[in-house]
Design an enzyme around this catalytic site. Structure first.
Site, mmCIF file in Angstrom:
data_model
loop_
_atom_site.group_PDB
_atom_site.id
_atom_site.type_symbol
_atom_site.label_atom_id
_atom_site.label_comp_id
_atom_site.label_asym_id
_atom_site.label_seq_id
_atom_site.Cartn_x
_atom_site.Cartn_y
_atom_site.Cartn_z
ATOM 1 N N GLN A 59 2.251 -5.819 -3.257
ATOM 2 C CA GLN A 59 2.566 -5.935 -1.816
ATOM 3 C C GLN A 59 3.889 -5.196 -1.523
ATOM 4 O OE1 GLN A 59 1.584 -9.260 -3.392
ATOM 5 N NE2 GLN A 59 -0.425 -8.397 -3.108
ATOM 6 N N GLY B 13 -4.119 -4.266 -4.555
ATOM 7 C CA GLY B 13 -5.090 -3.243 -4.931
ATOM 8 C C GLY B 13 -4.322 -1.995 -5.291
ATOM 9 N N HIS B 14 -4.254 -1.668 -6.575
ATOM 10 C CA HIS B 14 -3.494 -0.495 -7.009
ATOM 11 C C HIS B 14 -4.471 0.596 -7.433
ATOM 12 C CE1 HIS B 14 0.284 -3.160 -7.805
ATOM 13 N NE2 HIS B 14 0.044 -2.955 -6.537
ATOM 14 N N ASP C 85 0.819 -1.226 0.000
ATOM 15 C CA ASP C 85 0.000 0.000 0.000
ATOM 16 C C ASP C 85 0.847 1.269 0.000
ATOM 17 O OD1 ASP C 85 -2.266 -1.679 0.248
ATOM 18 O OD2 ASP C 85 -1.918 -1.787 2.402
ATOM 19 N N LYS D 243 2.262 2.250 -5.038
ATOM 20 C CA LYS D 243 2.971 1.761 -6.236
ATOM 21 C C LYS D 243 2.146 1.979 -7.492
ATOM 22 C CE LYS D 243 3.414 -2.310 -4.471
ATOM 23 N NZ LYS D 243 2.910 -2.030 -3.124
HETATM 24 P P1 IMP Z 1 -2.624 -12.786 1.374
HETATM 25 O O1 IMP Z 1 -1.658 -12.226 0.403
HETATM 26 O O2 IMP Z 1 -4.060 -12.555 1.000
HETATM 27 O O3 IMP Z 1 -2.349 -14.241 1.676
HETATM 28 O O4 IMP Z 1 -2.424 -12.018 2.767
HETATM 29 C C1 IMP Z 1 -1.232 -12.154 3.538
HETATM 30 C C2 IMP Z 1 -0.865 -10.845 4.199
HETATM 31 O O5 IMP Z 1 -0.494 -9.920 3.200
HETATM 32 C C3 IMP Z 1 -1.993 -10.171 4.978
HETATM 33 O O6 IMP Z 1 -1.420 -9.486 6.070
HETATM 34 C C4 IMP Z 1 -2.555 -9.169 3.994
HETATM 35 O O7 IMP Z 1 -3.200 -8.100 4.626
HETATM 36 C C5 IMP Z 1 -1.281 -8.740 3.312
HETATM 37 N N1 IMP Z 1 -1.503 -8.236 1.951
HETATM 38 C C6 IMP Z 1 -1.739 -8.943 0.840
HETATM 39 N N2 IMP Z 1 -1.856 -8.135 -0.231
HETATM 40 C C7 IMP Z 1 -1.668 -6.878 0.204
HETATM 41 C C8 IMP Z 1 -1.617 -5.602 -0.444
HETATM 42 O O8 IMP Z 1 -1.756 -5.458 -1.663
HETATM 43 N N3 IMP Z 1 -1.384 -4.536 0.374
HETATM 44 C C9 IMP Z 1 -1.168 -4.662 1.700
HETATM 45 N N4 IMP Z 1 -1.196 -5.822 2.339
HETATM 46 C C10 IMP Z 1 -1.438 -6.926 1.605
#
Ligand code: IMP
Length: 426
Positions: free
Chosen positions: A222, A40-41, A13, A16
């Protein structure tokens, strides 16, 4: 062959999407190399806001090639929905290509993600429940289904028959209903017709662009601290957001990468569980969340907020080989009396300046802050470094000094034009 990787330097977040959109104007090709629809971009063009989960943020410039690389796990329903939504708003999506080697997310991945989180209870990771972890488990466990298999009806049916034998047993253990091959084939039939024309062998495509000396931007999703190796394990995602992930997830060798830009917010946020040394549960955290609109793009969850942490950024410099920093959301800090930067941690009697690999140690770390004067001016209209108030410039310079790499770009608002470009990213 200028190739630049753009990587999140914190917990995701970092903005990017906005930085990729800004740099995409200069690029010929934008490549996503990992993650999936957990990302989520947000991209703001004029007054219009777009939220992307799978499509690279370069899509808003007609004529650019946008690649969903082999390292991405693709939910076909999400991708088709995103394409239709973009097309309905007049965006030309003809430049999109999808790797035949990317793995697809199936309905049971999402069910297992939810079931496993429920079982973990208090110890949950806080996943986005988009099926990311289970899809990467299958990839590494060699029971995944790739785009190439999915687009071949006979192979898709055969692979599903094999997979469902195990998945239905597993879902049963969690008290969840299983799936029939026919039900999944029916749901996914409509997706393959849309995705077939996009699906190509992407590593040779990227290689050809690099040989023709085109500018290729690798867009990470991420962030560094969510990397399964270099992040705050187990509170991480299941892929490699770090710069090295671009090589594996796009199919290019490390010698082809020229620069690595870390994107960092001017403060720190995190969604999901896990230790966060500078988290502020009081007035500062609330102010940052409200001013910065810190709610998840994918899940809508409020983000945990706190001051900038350069221990994290130095870790990001080391594990990504950062050559520059893009500092985003600097405008959110305007109006504060004083601003703080965490320069080290205190752990018991010890002072720690390297990000600790042990989560137990990290959870016990207290931030050591340096305080700087704040600035009151609205900086949303600044377009050069000199347009920034002196206190704001001093903050940027201090971050540079503490992190040890130059700030090459600053975002002072969500719009494309609200960007200060200081150095080249190529
Ligand atoms: P997952 O990727 O859905 O398995 O989530 C694993 C961890 O990564 C969790 O803490 C999510 O909140 C975090 N996470 C996954 N994608 C994002 C993102 O795009 N932004 C921020 N945190 C993320």
């Amino acid at each position: 062959m200028p190739a630049t990787v753009l990587v999140g330097a914190q917990w995701g977040d970092e903005g990017k999407g906005k930085v990729t959109d800004y740099l995409a104007e200069q690029a010929d090709m934008v490549v996503r190399y990992q993650g999936g629809s957990n990302a989520g971009h947000t991209v703001k063009i004029g007054e219009e806001e777009f939220k992307l989960h799978l499509v690279p943020s370069g899509i808003f410039y007609p004529g650019k090639t946008c690649v969903i690389g082999n390292g991405v796990v693709v939910d076909p329903g999400v991708l088709v929905g995103e394409l239709r939504a973009l097309q309905a708003r007049g965006v030309d999506t003809s430049g999109l290509r999808l790797s035949l080697q990317a793995h697809i997310i199936l309905p049971y991945h999402k069910d297992l993600d939810a079931a496993q989180e429920e079982m973990r209870g208090e110890d949950r990771i806080g996943t986005t429940q988009r099926g990311i972890g289970p899809a990467y488990i299958d990839k590494v466990g060699r029971t995944g289904i790739r785009v190439a298999d999915f687009l071949d009806p006979e192979e898709f049916r055969r692979r599903l028959e094999i997979c469902l034998k195990e998945k239905n047993k597993l879902l049963g253990l969690y008290g969840r209903p299983g799936y029939t091959v026919e039900a999944i084939l029916e749901e996914y039939a409509g997706y393959s017709a849309v995705l077939q024309p996009l699906a190509v062998d992407t590593p040779p495509l990227i290689d050809a662009a690099l040989k023709e000396k085109k500018k290729v931007l690798f867009e990470g999703a991420q962030g560094t601290l969510l990397d399964v190796d270099q992040g705050t394990y187990p509170f991480v995602t299941s892929s490699h957001p770090v710069a090295g992930g671009a090589c594996v997830g796009a199919g290019v060798g490390p010698t082809r990468i020229n620069k690595v830009i870390g994107v960092a917010k001017a403060y720190t946020t995190r969604v999901g569980e896990g230790p966060f040394p500078t988290e502020d549960k009081g007035a500062v955290g609330t102010a940052l969340r409200e001013r910065g609109g810190e709610f998840g793009t994918t899940t809508g969850r409020p983000r945990r907020c706190g001051w900038l942490d350069v221990v994290i950024l130095r870790h990001a410099v080391r594990v990504n080989g950062l050559t520059g920093l893009a500092l985003t959301k600097l405008d959110v800090l305007s109006g504060l009396e004083r601003v703080r930067i965490c320069t080290a941690y205190e752990y018991g009697e010890q002072r720690i300046s390297d990000f600790p690999p042990s989560l137990k140690v990290l959870a016990g770390c207290r931030p050591v802050y340096e305080e700087l004067p704040g600035w009151q001016e609205d900086i949303g209209g600044a377009r050069t470094l000199d347009d920034l108030p002196p206190a704001c410039r001093a903050y940027v310079r201090r971050v540079e000094e503490l992190v040890g790499v130059p700030v090459v770009l600053i975002a002072v608002g969500p719009r494309r034009d609200q960007t200060i470009s200081i150095g080249s990213v190529w």
